[in-house]
Design an enzyme around this catalytic site. Structure first.
Site: not given
Length: 220
Positions: A62, A180
């Protein structure tokens, strides 16, 4: 910086052939690099090859400071709101098994043998995929090859992860492929795929303990 203690993973060719160049490139990058150095190999530290029963592949950490801590899809326990991909993972988990962890910290999975590995282990803050050309992918390739030494469950979410399936040597494995969990693709086959119950059914049929997917990271 010296490598942390990553146990048997240290024997992978990557650490002799690829890591020195990647380490040098990161050292010359004056941007804020995430996650912090001490957490960069956390996935390998927490889940050793002999303990790995499930592999979940992510992309890169992230890029928001304070979120990434070295495990794919996982965030520090105080992070709210959760990243949208992780929210979708928990939504599917709730629908699949009726329970979720109380935070986004997935170290409780790692301690049960779930290797949460990103294919790129560093990212400049605010610049998703900013280190995708450094050569990190060789590590994921070699980890897949090594874990395939024994029956393992692989969860491959999205086309980039599925493209690595060729590195999984043939064996008595479970390979789960779906879209995903990102907001852009979750509705195209991630929702309803029930990967968590599928892994546990496979493990149970092999006579192995199932994964407590709702386990909090603090539990031992």
């Amino acid at each position: 910086m010296a490598l942390p203690d990553i146990g048997a993973w240290r024997d992978l060719d990557f650490f002799a052939s690829d890591w020195p160049g990647i380490e040098a490139a990161i050292a010359q990058d004056d941007r804020d690099i995430l996650p912090p150095q001490v957490q960069r190999f956390a996935a390998l530290q927490l889940t050793q090859p002999e303990n790995t029963r499930v592999v979940i592949l992510g992309q890169d950490p992230y890029p928001t400071p304070g979120h990434a801590h070295g495990l794919a899809f996982s965030v520090e326990p105080d992070v709210t709101p959760l990243p949208r991909s992780l929210l979708n993972i928990f939504k599917e988990m709730q629908d699949d098994i009726g329970a979720v962890p109380t935070t986004g910290d997935l170290r409780g999975w790692a301690r049960q043998g779930v290797l949460l590995l990103n294919t790129v282990l560093s990212v400049p803050a605010g610049e998703a995929h900013g280190h995708k050309a450094l050569g990190w992918q060789a590590l994921a390739h070699q980890v897949l090859e090594k874990t395939a030494d024994k029956p393992t469950a692989y969860i491959l979410w999205g086309k980039p992860a599925q493209a690595l399936a060729d590195h999984i040597r043939p064996g008595d494995h479970l390979v789960i492929k779906s879209a995903h969990p990102s907001p852009l693709s979750a509705s195209r086959g991630f929702f309803g795929s029930k990967p968590f119950s599928a892994v546990n059914t496979w493990l149970k049929n092999r006579g192995e303990p199932v994964i407590d997917w709702a386990r909090n990271s603090e539990a031992e």
